[in-house]
Design a protein around this motif. Structure first.
Motif, PDB file in Angstrom:
ATOM      1  N   THR A  82     -52.693  60.203 -39.390  1.00 49.13           N
ATOM      2  CA  THR A  82     -54.138  60.662 -38.693  1.00 49.13           C
ATOM      3  C   THR A  82     -54.678  61.132 -40.107  1.00 49.13           C
ATOM      4  OG1 THR A  82     -53.081  62.899 -38.519  1.00 49.13           O
ATOM      5  CG2 THR A  82     -53.073  61.494 -36.619  1.00 49.13           C
ATOM      6  N   PRO A  93     -61.791  62.857 -35.976  1.00 43.74           N
ATOM      7  CA  PRO A  93     -60.495  62.333 -36.474  1.00 43.74           C
ATOM      8  C   PRO A  93     -60.158  60.903 -35.917  1.00 43.74           C
ATOM      9  CG  PRO A  93     -60.741  63.826 -34.623  1.00 43.74           C
ATOM     10  CD  PRO A  93     -62.096  63.466 -35.076  1.00 43.74           C
ATOM     11  N   ARG A  95     -56.348  58.383 -35.421  1.00 36.35           N
ATOM     12  CA  ARG A  95     -54.951  58.076 -35.434  1.00 36.35           C
ATOM     13  C   ARG A  95     -54.807  56.682 -35.499  1.00 36.35           C
ATOM     14  NH1 ARG A  95     -49.911  59.316 -36.498  1.00 36.35           N
ATOM     15  NH2 ARG A  95     -48.486  58.274 -35.009  1.00 36.35           N
TER      16      ARG A  95
END
Length: 153
Positions: A82, A93, A95
């Motif tokens: 991440t 963000p 992932r």
């Protein structure tokens, strides 16, 4: 008909994913040394990819991120990593599972890895077979690209 034997392609992919995990863990712990920076391309359709809806709409199939000047919250685990990146002054963000990776390039040292797909490219294989023995695509900085499926039959 399924063949039994040694899955060298899968083993190589796993080893190279481990190498990328090690590199990212070092960067998470110590920051980027010198001029090192990364261009990481991944398949946004891969299960486990997490990103803002507006990014997914813009990059419906593939996205390349740059880890260089501004990144935050870089963490690595067995399945992926991440990171928070800045998109137009908006921290987002991401992932990214290791299985979603398509390429990893560090142009500062002319290092590059390319992960060939074998599931989603079945329809395109016939059209691209004639180009498979041609010159490799070079990432920025002129590094060599290692194609994992070159030896797969």
């Amino acid at each position: 008909m399924a063949r039994s034997g040694i899955d060298y392609g899968g083993m190589m992919r796993s080893a190279l994913q481990g190498l990328i995990a090690d590199v990212l863990e070092r960067v998470a712990d110590h920051g980027l040394p010198g001029d090192h920076h990364f261009f990481i391309t991944f398949d946004t359709r891969e299960p486990g990819v997490e990103m803002a809806d507006w990014l997914r709409e813009r990059y419906a199939e593939e996205m390349t991120i740059v880890i260089q000047h501004w990144f935050d919250n870089l963490t690595v685990d067995d399945e992926g990593f991440t990171v928070t990146l800045n998109f137009g002054n908006s921290p987002e963000p991401l992932r990214i599972p290791f299985d979603a990776l398509r390429s990893f390039v560090d142009p500062s040292v002319e290092f590059g890895l390319r992960f060939e797909t074998h599931d989603s490219d079945d329809d395109d294989d016939d059209a691209e077979d004639g180009n498979g023995d041609g010159p490799d695509e070079n990432p920025p900085g002129g590094g060599e690209v290692v194609q994992l499926d070159r030896w797969r039959k």
